[in-house]
Write a protein that holds these residues in place. Structure first.
Motif, PDB file in Angstrom:
ATOM      1  N   LEU A 102      37.746  34.212  31.507  1.00 19.14           N
ATOM      2  CA  LEU A 102      36.485  34.658  31.971  1.00 19.14           C
ATOM      3  C   LEU A 102      35.190  33.907  31.204  1.00 19.14           C
ATOM      4  O   LEU A 102      35.222  33.704  29.975  1.00 19.14           O
ATOM      5  N   PRO A 103      34.091  33.821  31.845  1.00 17.81           N
ATOM      6  CA  PRO A 103      32.940  33.159  30.882  1.00 17.81           C
ATOM      7  C   PRO A 103      32.332  34.402  30.204  1.00 17.81           C
ATOM      8  O   PRO A 103      32.711  35.422  30.019  1.00 17.81           O
ATOM      9  N   ARG A 109      27.733  37.798  34.890  1.00 17.32           N
ATOM     10  CA  ARG A 109      26.696  38.929  35.502  1.00 17.32           C
ATOM     11  C   ARG A 109      26.177  38.046  36.664  1.00 17.32           C
ATOM     12  O   ARG A 109      25.673  38.606  37.454  1.00 17.32           O
ATOM     13  N   LYS A 110      25.878  36.848  36.591  1.00 12.85           N
ATOM     14  CA  LYS A 110      25.280  35.821  37.949  1.00 12.85           C
ATOM     15  C   LYS A 110      26.110  35.669  38.935  1.00 12.85           C
ATOM     16  O   LYS A 110      25.983  35.299  40.028  1.00 12.85           O
ATOM     17  N   ILE A 111      27.496  35.985  38.724  1.00  6.22           N
ATOM     18  CA  ILE A 111      28.539  35.754  39.735  1.00  6.22           C
ATOM     19  C   ILE A 111      28.665  36.861  40.772  1.00  6.22           C
ATOM     20  O   ILE A 111      28.812  38.015  40.387  1.00  6.22           O
ATOM     21  N   LYS A 112      28.267  36.523  41.820  1.00  8.11           N
ATOM     22  CA  LYS A 112      28.369  37.588  43.108  1.00  8.11           C
ATOM     23  C   LYS A 112      29.762  38.036  43.402  1.00  8.11           C
ATOM     24  O   LYS A 112      30.589  37.127  43.580  1.00  8.11           O
ATOM     25  N   PRO A 113      29.955  39.267  43.678  1.00  9.98           N
ATOM     26  CA  PRO A 113      31.345  39.615  43.947  1.00  9.98           C
ATOM     27  C   PRO A 113      31.771  39.501  45.451  1.00  9.98           C
ATOM     28  O   PRO A 113      32.102  40.052  46.105  1.00  9.98           O
ATOM     29  N   PRO A 123      35.801  27.551  39.486  1.00 15.37           N
ATOM     30  CA  PRO A 123      35.784  28.716  38.523  1.00 15.37           C
ATOM     31  C   PRO A 123      34.925  29.906  38.951  1.00 15.37           C
ATOM     32  O   PRO A 123      35.424  31.246  38.823  1.00 15.37           O
ATOM     33  N   GLU A 124      34.103  29.556  39.746  1.00  8.20           N
ATOM     34  CA  GLU A 124      33.118  30.649  40.346  1.00  8.20           C
ATOM     35  C   GLU A 124      33.818  31.381  41.410  1.00  8.20           C
ATOM     36  O   GLU A 124      33.582  32.854  41.467  1.00  8.20           O
ATOM     37  N   HIS A 125      34.624  30.658  42.292  1.00  6.08           N
ATOM     38  CA  HIS A 125      35.323  31.264  43.216  1.00  6.08           C
ATOM     39  C   HIS A 125      36.307  32.328  42.586  1.00  6.08           C
ATOM     40  O   HIS A 125      36.478  33.318  43.126  1.00  6.08           O
ATOM     41  N   ALA A 126      37.198  31.780  41.500  1.00 10.46           N
ATOM     42  CA  ALA A 126      37.894  32.721  40.915  1.00 10.46           C
ATOM     43  C   ALA A 126      37.154  33.888  40.174  1.00 10.46           C
ATOM     44  O   ALA A 126      37.949  34.988  40.430  1.00 10.46           O
ATOM     45  N   TRP A 127      36.445  33.680  39.643  1.00 14.13           N
ATOM     46  CA  TRP A 127      35.755  34.677  38.909  1.00 14.13           C
ATOM     47  C   TRP A 127      34.978  35.694  39.944  1.00 14.13           C
ATOM     48  O   TRP A 127      35.047  36.995  39.707  1.00 14.13           O
ATOM     49  N   ALA A 128      34.628  35.456  41.112  1.00 12.05           N
ATOM     50  CA  ALA A 128      34.384  36.297  42.227  1.00 12.05           C
ATOM     51  C   ALA A 128      35.292  37.163  42.639  1.00 12.05           C
ATOM     52  O   ALA A 128      35.246  38.127  43.136  1.00 12.05           O
ATOM     53  N   TYR A 129      36.555  36.608  42.950  1.00 12.49           N
ATOM     54  CA  TYR A 129      37.923  37.353  43.182  1.00 12.49           C
ATOM     55  C   TYR A 129      37.888  38.292  42.423  1.00 12.49           C
ATOM     56  O   TYR A 129      38.240  39.446  42.717  1.00 12.49           O
ATOM     57  N   TRP A 130      37.759  37.940  41.088  1.00 15.98           N
ATOM     58  CA  TRP A 130      38.033  39.139  40.208  1.00 15.98           C
ATOM     59  C   TRP A 130      37.079  40.158  40.074  1.00 15.98           C
ATOM     60  O   TRP A 130      37.427  41.289  39.903  1.00 15.98           O
ATOM     61  N   LYS A 131      35.787  39.935  40.241  1.00 18.71           N
ATOM     62  CA  LYS A 131      34.829  40.837  40.369  1.00 18.71           C
ATOM     63  C   LYS A 131      35.081  41.784  41.498  1.00 18.71           C
ATOM     64  O   LYS A 131      34.617  42.992  41.515  1.00 18.71           O
ATOM     65  N   GLU A 132      35.521  41.057  42.634  1.00 13.41           N
ATOM     66  CA  GLU A 132      35.809  41.887  43.762  1.00 13.41           C
ATOM     67  C   GLU A 132      37.047  43.075  43.634  1.00 13.41           C
ATOM     68  O   GLU A 132      36.904  44.025  43.888  1.00 13.41           O
ATOM     69  N   ASN A 133      37.970  42.169  42.751  1.00  8.34           N
ATOM     70  CA  ASN A 133      39.155  43.358  42.266  1.00  8.34           C
ATOM     71  C   ASN A 133      38.766  44.274  41.530  1.00  8.34           C
ATOM     72  O   ASN A 133      39.018  45.605  41.778  1.00  8.34           O
ATOM     73  N   GLN A 134      37.798  44.176  40.492  1.00  6.61           N
ATOM     74  CA  GLN A 134      37.419  45.000  39.490  1.00  6.61           C
ATOM     75  C   GLN A 134      36.556  45.938  40.258  1.00  6.61           C
ATOM     76  O   GLN A 134      36.103  47.022  39.382  1.00  6.61           O
ATOM     77  N   ALA A 135      35.982  45.988  41.244  1.00  3.51           N
ATOM     78  CA  ALA A 135      34.935  46.790  42.172  1.00  3.51           C
ATOM     79  C   ALA A 135      35.776  47.655  42.698  1.00  3.51           C
ATOM     80  O   ALA A 135      35.125  48.765  43.472  1.00  3.51           O
TER      81      ALA A 135
END
Length: 792
Positions: A102-103, A109-113, A123-135
């Protein structure tokens, strides 16, 4: 029935004008056989695609006798000969993110879910997947780390779908499913609506899905064939089996083609439903462009440490020259989890990843407790070294996934460098009640190799006691066989130790195959200041000791070679074989590890497990003086009730003899090994007709599939691979004094043995030994008599 009728009507409306006449013919065809007109009917179906169109297979029909399910009886009736020479490529760009973390929070915070807003494999694609999961609701969120999630869910989702499609293409192309008769990705609901409706009515809507799509099908001619291609290990859908059984009863030959050996339960289910199965073990190769900022850098077998960046900011500057090992072995080991709970969490994510039916064997499908180094290539300077592990497969990975692969690969790697660096006169441990200051060499004591040897020494003592105590069939048979005169049976004190058994290695073309490396348990006389002195006649003592060697020792030897408690010893042992061969090759042509060999400095590979040699020695003394087991046994000669205690100790790795088996024997007994270890660099590969698999890698990173795409592999012709050379092994160097690194190659042994190293035993005396372990420390079993009462 309403749902099925709707599907039926949609399929007809979708190409009504082109199919009206065809459907009129279908009823007669399905009820009255398969006249030649069926081919014209298929021609009119716009939705169906011939395999020739889909996968560019030859525009002619293959010979039926060459196809799965129709091959003549013989060794390769149910499997493709030389299949592991085949590689099928597919793009797997997400794997370049295997080391992603994670960054900083300000970046995250700037990565949209919403992963659709970012390019795949960024990296942004993977971080967005993670934020979707954590939501998601708490119960649905991934509970482990982000990097676990990336490797178990994110990367696997892409591997499943792309790898599954690539395997279908590979099988269709290999078996040349072409011409007018063969169709791929063929929809039964769309192309055979009457038959589909018939099966719905026969089996019930609850047992028939909305469609049955065939990976490949041949519906005309004398032989009607259906192929189901399985690139992964997922259990077969029981409802699909019912449909396929009904099709088999209507004259179709239904064959399931697997990339990996199917589990016994799968085979039994197929047979029970009248279906066939076949193996085509072509090797998946997911290609991607490695990015040193985000691709995991594994220090195993590199001889160096690579610190993985923890944030995107820290990763911004690549680290040229750090490199890192990669390959199937590294991927499996690092993704296996460090605990049972972590392994189960990762395995659940793998199951839930997209493309689940096509998922390949995961880390939990390898029994890491059995993983041993069995193959290396010469580490030529600048070209790196290939390596391969052999391990048993775990067929219960979903419910009981294996774990601890990372620790296992670290142990093998660290041990290899320990054996390369330290002088052989340091490779010993010694549990001896008379020698408290000689438990283990000081430098070896700082490594995991030293820990493993000392712990195995103590464990062997416990196991011999367990075997000899008369509360089991072996122990009872042993004590009933003893002789005694005027007292209880006894024998002189002896030490029990491990030494090489006849083992098998094959060296050729700059490669070493460690085929078999068993260990013997032996005994030799020794005197201790402590302990009971046996007063039985000399002949009785000798007879009793021979009974111990005949009855008890083989049981302990079996444990040393197979039991889980000695798994680490076996791993360290094969690393010792590999290290000694590297030394031999380096003496002829200095390689990547030249500066390490003979340095007598193993500080770069300190023990990863905290341990205390004094604690182990204290445990040994307690066992020695108090005994592991106490039991009473009556002897009518003197009426005594006797109590017995057991002791042993000592391991010595300073000797390393081995023998190179002949080319003819290697090819006869291990024809598939060269191809298998090559394939294992890309993916875990089942070995021949065994329950084991090979996992490989390369210490420069080329084993990961990253970088440029490999050249296509040729169609195999021989499962044994090209003829290897039969050059005799290079003589081993003789070590000089510790720290000097000086080596002088001795004369070549005329009978083909690889010369022994670090041993004062003449090679001629060990010509029949082909292993690389010598465990020969102080060990003994003794008893003490306590008169606790007399019989009248």
């Amino acid at each position: 029935m309403g749902q099925i009728a709707l599907i039926h009507s949609i399929s007809r409306r979708s190409s009504w004008l082109g199919r009206a006449a065809v459907l009129a013919l279908s009823v007669g065809i399905l009820s009255g056989g398969l006249p030649p007109v069926l081919d014209n009917a298929q021609e009119a179906h716009a939705a169906a695609k011939r395999c020739t169109e889909m996968y560019q297979t030859p525009n002619r029909a293959p010979r039926m006798g060459s196809l799965p399910g129709f091959k003549p009886a013989g060794k390769y009736q149910w499997r493709t000969m030389g299949d592991t020479k085949r590689t099928y490529d597919f793009e797997n760009p997400r794997k370049a993110l295997s080391g992603l973390e994670l960054p900083d929070e300000s970046v995250l915070r700037k990565i949209k879910p919403d992963h659709n807003k970012y390019p795949n494999a960024s990296p942004e694609h993977a971080w967005a997947y993670w934020k979707e999961n954590q939501a998601k609701p708490e119960k649905d969120r991934y509970k482990g780390t982000f990097n676990e999630y990336v490797n178990s869910f994110y990367v696997n989702g892409e591997t499943n779908s792309r790898g599954g499609n690539a395997y279908e293409r590979e099988v269709a192309q290999y078996f040349k499913l072409g011409g007018r008769d063969w169709y791929c990705q063929y929809s039964m609901a769309e192309e055979m609506p009457e038959l589909f409706q018939e099966l719905v009515e026969e089996l019930g809507e609850e047992n028939v899905k909305k469609d049955r799509r065939f990976d490949a099908i041949k519906t005309n001619g004398r032989q009607k064939v259906i192929y189901e291609f399985k690139s992964g290990l997922k259990q077969i859908d029981t409802k699909q089996l019912l449909v396929d059984k009904a099709l088999a009863q209507r004259g179709y030959k239904v064959v399931y083609v697997f990339r990996e050996p199917p589990k016994p339960g799968v085979v039994n289910a197929l047979r029970a439903h009248g279906l066939s199965w076949y193996e085509h073990r072509a090797v998946p190769n997911g290609t991607f462009t490695s990015d040193p900022r985000y691709t995991r850098q594994d220090p195993a077998f590199t001889g160096r440490q690579c610190n993985q960046p923890s944030t995107a900011a820290a990763a911004a500057a690549p680290k040229p020259g750090c490199g890192g090992a990669s390959g199937a072995a590294n991927d499996m080991a690092r993704n296996s989890g460090r605990t049972k709970e972590e392994a189960q969490r990762r395995q659940a994510a793998i199951r839930q990843a997209p493309g689940g039916p096509s998922r390949m064997r995961g880390p939990g499908g390898i029994d890491f407790t059995t993983m041993e180094l069995r193959y290396i290539s010469e580490p030529v300077k600048g070209k790196g070294m290939d390596y391969g592990f052999k391990a048993k497969m775990n067929d219960d990975e979903d419910e009981n996934p294996s774990w601890g692969g990372g620790a296992k690969i670290d142990l093998s790697s660290d041990a290899m460098f320990t054996w390369l660096a330290l002088h052989p006169n340091r490779f010993w441990v010694n549990l001896n009640p008379d020698q408290p200051n000689q438990v283990v060499d000081d430098k070896l004591a700082k490594t995991d190799a030293g820990r493993v040897l000392l712990e195995a020494d103590l464990e062997m003592k416990h196991d011999l006691a367990r075997v000899m105590v008369p509360d089991n069939p072996v122990g009872n048979r042993l004590w009933d066989s003893f002789q005694h005169v005027n007292g209880a049976p006894c024998w002189k004190t002896y030490r029990y130790y491990i030494e090489p058994a006849p083992a098998q290695v094959r060296e050729e073309d700059g490669k070493l195959y460690i085929l078999d490396a068993p260990m013997d348990v032996k005994a030799a006389k020794i005197d201790f200041s402590e302990g009971f002195k046996c007063k039985q006649p000399e002949s009785v003592q000798e007879y009793n000791f021979e009974q111990i060697k005949r009855i008890a020792i083989p049981e302990v030897e079996k444990l040393v070679n197979t039991a889980p408690q000695y798994a680490d010893l076996r791993s360290v042992y094969t690393s010792r074989i590999a290290a000694e061969w590297i030394k031999q090759r380096d003496a002829v042509r200095p390689g990547d590890f030249h500066s390490i060999i003979g340095s007598d400095d193993a500080t770069r590979w300190p023990s990863r497990t905290a341990w205390d040699r004094e604690k182990i020695y204290a445990d040994y003394l307690k066992s020695f003086r108090e005994g592991d087991f106490h039991f009473k046994r009556e002897y009518p000669q003197d009426g005594s009730v006797l109590e017995f205690s057991f002791y042993l100790g000592g391991v010595d790795f300073s000797k390393q003899p081995k023998k190179n088996i002949s080319k003819a024997r290697f090819q006869a007994e291990n024809p598939e090994m060269p191809d298998t270890v090559n394939a294992a660099q890309k993916a875990t590969t089942a070995y021949a007709d065994t329950d084991s698999a090979f996992l490989g890698g390369n210490n420069t990173g080329k084993g990961s599939g990253g970088g440029t795409k490999p050249t296509p592999t040729p169609t195999p012709t021989d499962p044994g691979g090209p003829d290897p050379t039969d050059q005799p092994s290079t003589p081993a160097p003789s070590p000089s004094t510790p720290g000097t690194g000086g080596q002088t190659p001795p004369a070549k042994n005329p009978d083909g043995d690889l010369a022994d190293t670090g041993s004062d035993v003449p090679v001629g005396l060990i010509a029949g030994i082909a292993a690389a372990l010598a465990a020969a420390g102080a060990a003994m079993v003794w008893w003490k008599r306590r008169r606790t009462g007399t019989q009248g």
